[in-house]
Design a protein around this motif. Structure first.
Motif, PDB file in Angstrom:
ATOM      1  N   LEU A   1      53.000  23.042 -20.808  1.00 31.26           N
ATOM      2  CA  LEU A   1      52.545  22.780 -22.170  1.00 31.26           C
ATOM      3  C   LEU A   1      53.698  22.933 -23.150  1.00 31.26           C
ATOM      4  N   GLY A   2      54.537  23.956 -22.953  1.00 32.64           N
ATOM      5  CA  GLY A   2      55.664  24.176 -23.843  1.00 32.64           C
ATOM      6  C   GLY A   2      56.631  23.005 -23.847  1.00 32.64           C
ATOM      7  N   VAL A   3      56.951  22.490 -22.662  1.00 38.49           N
ATOM      8  CA  VAL A   3      57.890  21.363 -22.568  1.00 38.49           C
ATOM      9  C   VAL A   3      57.268  20.099 -23.163  1.00 38.49           C
ATOM     10  N   MET A   4      56.001  19.830 -22.846  1.00 35.98           N
ATOM     11  CA  MET A   4      55.349  18.643 -23.403  1.00 35.98           C
ATOM     12  C   MET A   4      55.157  18.789 -24.915  1.00 35.98           C
ATOM     13  N   GLY A   5      54.904  20.020 -25.368  1.00 31.93           N
ATOM     14  CA  GLY A   5      54.831  20.246 -26.809  1.00 31.93           C
ATOM     15  C   GLY A   5      56.172  19.993 -27.471  1.00 31.93           C
ATOM     16  N   LEU A   6      57.248  20.441 -26.820  1.00 31.49           N
ATOM     17  CA  LEU A   6      58.595  20.165 -27.323  1.00 31.49           C
ATOM     18  C   LEU A   6      58.830  18.665 -27.448  1.00 31.49           C
ATOM     19  N   LEU A   7      58.486  17.912 -26.402  1.00 31.60           N
ATOM     20  CA  LEU A   7      58.675  16.461 -26.433  1.00 31.60           C
ATOM     21  C   LEU A   7      57.776  15.802 -27.481  1.00 31.60           C
ATOM     22  N   GLY A   8      56.571  16.385 -27.676  1.00 33.36           N
ATOM     23  CA  GLY A   8      55.685  15.846 -28.695  1.00 33.36           C
ATOM     24  C   GLY A   8      56.239  16.023 -30.094  1.00 33.36           C
ATOM     25  N   VAL A   9      56.760  17.238 -30.376  1.00 35.74           N
ATOM     26  CA  VAL A   9      57.374  17.474 -31.681  1.00 35.74           C
ATOM     27  C   VAL A   9      58.628  16.621 -31.830  1.00 35.74           C
ATOM     28  N   CYS A  10      59.394  16.503 -30.746  1.00 37.80           N
ATOM     29  CA  CYS A  10      60.563  15.622 -30.751  1.00 37.80           C
ATOM     30  C   CYS A  10      60.163  14.200 -31.111  1.00 37.80           C
ATOM     31  N   ASN A  11      59.125  13.723 -30.463  1.00 41.07           N
ATOM     32  CA  ASN A  11      58.597  12.387 -30.713  1.00 41.07           C
ATOM     33  C   ASN A  11      58.192  12.236 -32.178  1.00 41.07           C
ATOM     34  N   ALA A  12      57.502  13.251 -32.704  1.00 38.30           N
ATOM     35  CA  ALA A  12      57.049  13.198 -34.097  1.00 38.30           C
ATOM     36  C   ALA A  12      58.231  13.103 -35.055  1.00 38.30           C
ATOM     37  N   TYR A  13      59.268  13.883 -34.790  1.00 37.00           N
ATOM     38  CA  TYR A  13      60.393  13.905 -35.727  1.00 37.00           C
ATOM     39  C   TYR A  13      61.283  12.670 -35.606  1.00 37.00           C
ATOM     40  N   THR A  14      61.409  12.097 -34.419  1.00 37.63           N
ATOM     41  CA  THR A  14      62.191  10.864 -34.330  1.00 37.63           C
ATOM     42  C   THR A  14      61.543   9.755 -35.154  1.00 37.63           C
ATOM     43  N   MET A  15      60.211   9.690 -35.084  1.00 41.44           N
ATOM     44  CA  MET A  15      59.510   8.659 -35.853  1.00 41.44           C
ATOM     45  C   MET A  15      59.531   8.968 -37.344  1.00 41.44           C
ATOM     46  N   ARG A  16      59.647  10.256 -37.676  1.00 40.09           N
ATOM     47  CA  ARG A  16      59.694  10.637 -39.083  1.00 40.09           C
ATOM     48  C   ARG A  16      61.050  10.325 -39.701  1.00 40.09           C
ATOM     49  N   VAL A  17      62.134  10.573 -38.963  1.00 41.89           N
ATOM     50  CA  VAL A  17      63.472  10.516 -39.556  1.00 41.89           C
ATOM     51  C   VAL A  17      64.222   9.222 -39.279  1.00 41.89           C
ATOM     52  N   CYS A  18      63.720   8.373 -38.396  1.00 41.51           N
ATOM     53  CA  CYS A  18      64.497   7.172 -38.065  1.00 41.51           C
ATOM     54  C   CYS A  18      64.722   6.280 -39.292  1.00 41.51           C
ATOM     55  N   LEU A  19      63.791   6.289 -40.234  1.00 42.65           N
ATOM     56  CA  LEU A  19      63.969   5.491 -41.446  1.00 42.65           C
ATOM     57  C   LEU A  19      65.093   6.039 -42.315  1.00 42.65           C
ATOM     58  N   ASN A  20      65.350   7.355 -42.249  1.00 46.94           N
ATOM     59  CA  ASN A  20      66.366   7.964 -43.109  1.00 46.94           C
ATOM     60  C   ASN A  20      67.735   7.340 -42.903  1.00 46.94           C
ATOM     61  N   LEU A  21      68.057   7.023 -41.642  1.00 47.97           N
ATOM     62  CA  LEU A  21      69.346   6.402 -41.342  1.00 47.97           C
ATOM     63  C   LEU A  21      69.249   4.881 -41.429  1.00 47.97           C
ATOM     64  N   ALA A  22      68.132   4.317 -40.983  1.00 45.87           N
ATOM     65  CA  ALA A  22      67.977   2.868 -41.000  1.00 45.87           C
ATOM     66  C   ALA A  22      68.026   2.304 -42.420  1.00 45.87           C
TER      67      ALA A  22
END
Length: 533
Positions: free
Chosen positions: A45-66
């Motif tokens: 659960l910890g690893v999948m939660g890490l990947l889930g938060v990772c997933n959330a933040y990549t989608m949140r911040v990708c526009l900042n650079l784009a």
């Protein structure tokens, strides 16, 4: 036979019905999976939660650079002269290159418009925090979190189409919808961690799961820089991270469950361990209404809210605007900007584990209480970055010094995860989702205000303008940390389990649970942090 009966016995400890669960796990497949289950499921659960938060933040911040490659910078020497301007990687013969270097820069958005677009995500994010916490507590964190992030992934994938059809207006609306999908992420994860993680493992597990934010920032910035290099179409960024989110949802659906007792193939040993060590109230408390009257009168809750506002102000300043600062002020090209923007998050991720391990060890050995640990690490995560971000602004065009300060700033901010981030689990393990949603809803306003305010304060994106914005960030970080140090607490609050602790002396605001219980005498004490262990 012994393995078959283990889940049922654990359910009996919680007063739940066991027959449906026994029938569900009593088959050859689940017995095989359970016997092969070498890795404890709380770490899965910890690893999948890490990947889930990772997933959330990549989608949140990708526009900042784009967005730096989507917008035309029709800026010439006649428009504005900045005597403190840094030399550019893209200056040839002292002539600044313009639109030709960005073949896909098709929009004429000024700085305030860009700030408004970047803040749009946080309007939606704030709107679904409380509903997300309620849904996670009622229906479980698995699907509340999973479906929310799946919707954000789909919206991310559709972003290029939406932008080209509707421009800035449609992009702002889409960002609000993306934020609504991510709103339940933290409340749902908090509820799942409250059910899965014993108190003495929370600092490390919190660092593991919520460190996914830094992995997301690292991965998002680095990959965005690569995908945008050499004048490539910025649409590739959204297709890539949208697809990554969909893949994560498939794995999450197969591997993770809301509680240990609903997990079909968790080992008997781990299930017994969790049922004996995880601090939760009796099952009947789940039927009680959320004790808002006491939550809103709780000083430790408002101290936590205040600290979260300060942290998010500093964090969103870095996450949202560091790519713009690197590109517009320090004049790095886009590929270098993506790589260098990732460095501070690598430092924060590594240090979050170190801080988490140190905090857990100190609490277990009795060197300090939970409350003291939370205050120490929250202070490190607030005052350290506040000082470093000011030093970075006064480093001027010394790129190396500026980036060292930014990296050190985010490294110290890693103490946040073993500080106030897991404090909600200490105060209210039974209402962790609700408390987290309240904290995140309030602190998310920093994400709404910060990009827009910085856009207003930096119309020409000069070094002097950015220095003023960083001083505002310094004041917010330090001021909110002082409030947290005064009123923070590390004990489970009485209103989280009234049946166990009773009402405090002088409580005059009515019952919090469906059945009245007598007020406890003044001599009653709440849980001692040391006794948790």
């Amino acid at each position: 036979m012994e393995d078959r009966e283990a889940p049922a016995q654990a359910h009996n400890l919680l007063g739940q019905k066991t027959a449906p669960q026994s029938r569900r796990v009593d088959n050859a497949l689940t017995r095989t999976l359970r016997s092969c289950c070498v890795i404890p499921q709380r770490y899965v659960l910890g690893v999948m939660g890490l990947l889930g938060v990772c997933n959330a933040y990549t989608m949140r911040v990708c526009l900042n650079l784009a967005i730096t490659q989507m917008v035309r910078l029709n800026k010439t020497s006649k428009a504005h002269v900045d005597e403190n301007a840094c030399p550019s990687d893209d200056v040839i013969n002292n002539v600044t290159t313009i639109v030709a270097e960005k073949p896909y820069a098709i929009f004429d958005w000024d700085q305030s418009t860009q700030g408004l677009i970047l803040s749009g995500f946080y309007y939606g994010y704030a709107a679904t925090q409380v509903p997300g916490g309620y849904l996670a507590e009622k229906f479980g964190g698995k699907w509340t979190l999973g479906v929310g992030l799946l919707s954000t992934a789909l919206f991310t994938f559709l972003t290029p189409i939406v932008i080209r059809v509707g421009g800035a207006t449609w992009l702002f609306i889409l960002r609000v919808l993306q934020g609504m999908g991510e709103g339940p992420t933290m409340p749902a994860l908090m509820i799942m961690l409250a059910r899965w993680v014993p108190p003495h493992e929370r600092s490390f597990q919190g660092a593991l799961v919520f460190g996914g934010a830094q992995i997301g920032n690292i991965f998002g910035s680095f990959m965005s820089g690569i995908l945008l290099a050499d004048g490539r179409d910025w649409a590739y960024v959204f297709y890539f991270f949208g697809g990554f989110g969909i893949l994560w949802f498939i794995l999450w659906s197969l591997l993770c469950y809301s509680t240990p007792n609903t997990h079909p193939y968790i080992s008997k040993k781990e299930l017994t361990y969790l049922n004996n060590n995880v601090t939760t109230a009796e099952n009947q408390s789940a039927k009680d209404p959320v004790p808002w009257k006491s939550i809103l009168r709780s000083a430790p809750v408002w101290a936590l809210v205040c600290a979260a506002v300060g942290h998010d102000w500093g964090y969103y300043t870095m996450v949202t605007d560091l790519p713009k600062y690197s590109h517009d002020v320090l004049k790095y090209n886009i590929a270098t900007t993506g790589t260098l923007t990732a460095l501070p998050y690598i430092a924060m991720w590594v240090c979050s584990f170190l801080f988490g391990l140190v905090c857990d060890v100190c609490i277990k050995k009795g060197w300090h209480t939970i409350k003291t640990g939370r205050i120490i690490h929250t202070t490190i995560a607030a005052t350290g970055p506040a000082i470093c971000i000011i030093l970075a602004s006064y480093a001027g065009c010394d790129r190396t010094a500026a980036m060292v300060y930014f990296v050190l700033s985010m490294a110290l901010m890693g103490g946040f995860y073993s500080g106030m981030k897991v404090n909600a689990l200490d105060l209210a393990p039974n209402y962790a989702g609700t408390l987290t949603s309240l904290v995140n809803t309030t602190s998310t306003f920093a994400g709404i205000v910060t990009p827009y305010l910085i856009g207003l304060m930096t119309p020409n994106s000069t070094l002097v303008e950015w220095r003023g914005a960083f001083w505002v960030c310094f004041a917010v970080l330090v001021g909110t940390n002082v409030v947290y140090c005064i009123w923070a607490d590390g004990k489970q609050q009485w209103w989280d389990d009234v049946r166990q602790f009773g009402y405090p002396p002088g409580w005059k605001h009515g019952p919090l649970i469906k059945e009245n219980i007598p007020k406890q005498p003044e001599s009653i004490r709440l849980a001692d942090p040391k006794e948790v262990y």
